[in-house]
Motif scaffolding. Structure first.
Motif, PDB file in Angstrom:
ATOM      1  N   THR A 100       0.852  -1.182   0.000  1.00 53.60           N
ATOM      2  CA  THR A 100       0.000   0.000   0.000  1.00 53.60           C
ATOM      3  C   THR A 100       0.890   1.235   0.000  1.00 53.60           C
ATOM      4  N   GLN A 101       0.545   2.207  -0.829  1.00 51.80           N
ATOM      5  CA  GLN A 101       1.293   3.469  -0.871  1.00 51.80           C
ATOM      6  C   GLN A 101       0.758   4.390   0.218  1.00 51.80           C
ATOM      7  N   ILE A 102       1.340   4.286   1.391  1.00 54.34           N
ATOM      8  CA  ILE A 102       0.932   5.139   2.502  1.00 54.34           C
ATOM      9  C   ILE A 102       1.586   6.500   2.291  1.00 54.34           C
ATOM     10  N   THR A 103       0.773   7.518   2.126  1.00 55.90           N
ATOM     11  CA  THR A 103       1.302   8.837   1.784  1.00 55.90           C
ATOM     12  C   THR A 103       1.670   9.666   3.005  1.00 55.90           C
ATOM     13  N   HIS A 104       1.038   9.374   4.149  1.00 55.27           N
ATOM     14  CA  HIS A 104       1.300  10.135   5.373  1.00 55.27           C
ATOM     15  C   HIS A 104       1.301   9.180   6.562  1.00 55.27           C
ATOM     16  N   LYS A 105       2.293   9.337   7.432  1.00 52.81           N
ATOM     17  CA  LYS A 105       2.405   8.501   8.621  1.00 52.81           C
ATOM     18  C   LYS A 105       2.524   9.407   9.841  1.00 52.81           C
ATOM     19  N   VAL A 106       1.616   9.207  10.796  1.00 53.12           N
ATOM     20  CA  VAL A 106       1.572  10.047  11.987  1.00 53.12           C
ATOM     21  C   VAL A 106       1.640   9.167  13.232  1.00 53.12           C
ATOM     22  N   LEU A 107       2.500   9.577  14.158  1.00 52.67           N
ATOM     23  CA  LEU A 107       2.617   8.924  15.456  1.00 52.67           C
ATOM     24  C   LEU A 107       2.124   9.905  16.511  1.00 52.67           C
ATOM     25  N   LEU A 108       0.974   9.602  17.117  1.00 51.68           N
ATOM     26  CA  LEU A 108       0.489  10.411  18.231  1.00 51.68           C
ATOM     27  C   LEU A 108       1.223   9.947  19.482  1.00 51.68           C
ATOM     28  N   LEU A 109       1.937  10.857  20.116  1.00 55.18           N
ATOM     29  CA  LEU A 109       2.781  10.476  21.244  1.00 55.18           C
ATOM     30  C   LEU A 109       2.699  11.513  22.364  1.00 55.18           C
ATOM     31  N   PRO A 110       1.562  11.499  23.104  1.00 58.57           N
ATOM     32  CA  PRO A 110       1.487  12.378  24.262  1.00 58.57           C
ATOM     33  C   PRO A 110       2.502  11.923  25.318  1.00 58.57           C
ATOM     34  N   HIS A 111       2.790  12.775  26.297  1.00 59.82           N
ATOM     35  CA  HIS A 111       3.726  12.409  27.362  1.00 59.82           C
ATOM     36  C   HIS A 111       3.287  11.118  28.042  1.00 59.82           C
ATOM     37  N   GLU A 112       4.242  10.380  28.523  1.00 61.27           N
ATOM     38  CA  GLU A 112       3.957   9.100  29.171  1.00 61.27           C
ATOM     39  C   GLU A 112       2.986   9.267  30.341  1.00 61.27           C
ATOM     40  N   SER A 113       3.145  10.324  31.126  1.00 57.58           N
ATOM     41  CA  SER A 113       2.248  10.543  32.267  1.00 57.58           C
ATOM     42  C   SER A 113       0.811  10.768  31.798  1.00 57.58           C
ATOM     43  N   GLU A 114       0.642  11.411  30.648  1.00 52.01           N
ATOM     44  CA  GLU A 114      -0.695  11.647  30.104  1.00 52.01           C
ATOM     45  C   GLU A 114      -1.322  10.338  29.629  1.00 52.01           C
ATOM     46  N   VAL A 115      -0.536   9.496  28.986  1.00 51.87           N
ATOM     47  CA  VAL A 115      -1.038   8.193  28.524  1.00 51.87           C
ATOM     48  C   VAL A 115      -1.461   7.354  29.732  1.00 51.87           C
ATOM     49  N   PHE A 140       6.884   2.791  21.281  1.00 55.31           N
ATOM     50  CA  PHE A 140       6.613   3.819  20.274  1.00 55.31           C
ATOM     51  C   PHE A 140       7.638   4.951  20.309  1.00 55.31           C
ATOM     52  N   SER A 141       8.184   5.213  21.465  1.00 55.56           N
ATOM     53  CA  SER A 141       9.172   6.291  21.596  1.00 55.56           C
ATOM     54  C   SER A 141      10.516   5.932  20.975  1.00 55.56           C
ATOM     55  N   HIS A 142      10.861   4.628  20.951  1.00 60.85           N
ATOM     56  CA  HIS A 142      12.212   4.237  20.574  1.00 60.85           C
ATOM     57  C   HIS A 142      12.329   3.289  19.388  1.00 60.85           C
ATOM     58  N   SER A 143      11.225   2.748  18.896  1.00 58.34           N
ATOM     59  CA  SER A 143      11.291   1.783  17.804  1.00 58.34           C
ATOM     60  C   SER A 143      11.705   2.467  16.499  1.00 58.34           C
ATOM     61  N   PRO A 144      12.678   1.907  15.782  1.00 55.49           N
ATOM     62  CA  PRO A 144      13.070   2.470  14.487  1.00 55.49           C
ATOM     63  C   PRO A 144      11.953   2.413  13.440  1.00 55.49           C
ATOM     64  N   THR A 145      10.941   1.572  13.658  1.00 55.91           N
ATOM     65  CA  THR A 145       9.808   1.485  12.732  1.00 55.91           C
ATOM     66  C   THR A 145       9.165   2.850  12.524  1.00 55.91           C
ATOM     67  N   TYR A 146       9.180   3.692  13.552  1.00 52.01           N
ATOM     68  CA  TYR A 146       8.460   4.960  13.507  1.00 52.01           C
ATOM     69  C   TYR A 146       9.375   6.160  13.285  1.00 52.01           C
ATOM     70  N   SER A 147      10.613   5.905  12.871  1.00 50.39           N
ATOM     71  CA  SER A 147      11.575   7.004  12.703  1.00 50.39           C
ATOM     72  C   SER A 147      11.169   7.985  11.604  1.00 50.39           C
ATOM     73  N   ASP A 148      10.422   7.523  10.600  1.00 52.05           N
ATOM     74  CA  ASP A 148      10.014   8.431   9.524  1.00 52.05           C
ATOM     75  C   ASP A 148       8.560   8.907   9.671  1.00 52.05           C
ATOM     76  N   PHE A 149       7.951   8.660  10.816  1.00 50.72           N
ATOM     77  CA  PHE A 149       6.605   9.147  11.096  1.00 50.72           C
ATOM     78  C   PHE A 149       6.690  10.580  11.609  1.00 50.72           C
ATOM     79  N   VAL A 150       5.680  11.381  11.289  1.00 53.31           N
ATOM     80  CA  VAL A 150       5.560  12.702  11.893  1.00 53.31           C
ATOM     81  C   VAL A 150       5.032  12.479  13.302  1.00 53.31           C
ATOM     82  N   LYS A 151       5.785  12.938  14.290  1.00 51.42           N
ATOM     83  CA  LYS A 151       5.387  12.758  15.682  1.00 51.42           C
ATOM     84  C   LYS A 151       4.631  13.989  16.162  1.00 51.42           C
TER      85      LYS A 151
END
Length: 170
Positions: A100-115, A140-151
């Motif tokens: 699949t041609q995923i055109t946009h990748k977003v990682l929602l990452l609120p502070h750990e205390s908020e989660v 989610f904070s450290h996995s290389p899988t998400y290195s190209d996601f907009v955080k």
């Protein structure tokens, strides 16, 4: 009429990051869009979806990735903007991103205390232990899988503000 070009957007993040809520709200604001909630597809396997990726579990994750890919591609081919939201394992992500041609990748990452705070306010039947919430957050904070996601740190943002940030990306 939708003025945003056709896209496939993937939104992910730890438990209680707001993925489903934000994706649903975004989809409602766009003309001609679909929202594929990963958890709903996981629940197609009614008896015992295996969250680990060993032996039988990996087959389920691969099947999940294949089916999400088919859905996303079919809807896009029919002219829809596609939002995919949720967490998928590495095997599912590999198949989804290959097919699949995923055109946009977003990682929602609120502070750990908020989660952790959000999880503690959930009904006990769906709340996770603090240890598991922390493990997800660290993944989610450290996995290389998400290195190209907009955080997006959504800690101090309303749902509407988070949606608007995503709309500005697409």
């Amino acid at each position: 009429m939708n003025t945003i070009p056709q896209f496939i957007l993937f939104i992910t993040g730890p438990t209680d990051a707001g993925k489903s809520t934000v994706a649903a709200q975004l989809a409602k604001q766009l003309d001609n869009s679909v929202n594929i909630d990963v958890d709903r597809i996981k629940h197609f396997i009614v008896s015992n979806f295996l969250y680990d990726e060993s032996s039988k579990g990996i087959k389920q994750w691969e099947l999940l990735g294949q089916n999400i890919s088919l859905l996303a591609n079919n809807f896009q081919d029919a002219g829809y903007d596609v939002i995919i939201n949720g967490y998928i394992g590495e095997a599912a992500w590999k198949l989804l991103s290959e097919n699949t041609q995923i055109t946009h990748k977003v990682l929602l990452l609120p502070h750990e205390s908020e989660v952790t705070r959000r999880d503690s306010s959930r009904d006990a039947s769906v709340a996770m232990e603090k240890k598991v919430v922390n493990e997800h957050y660290n993944y989610f904070s450290h996995s290389p899988t998400y290195s190209d996601f907009v955080k997006i740190d959504s800690t101090g943002l309303t749902q509407e503000e988070t949606v608007n940030r995503i709309k500005n990306l697409i």
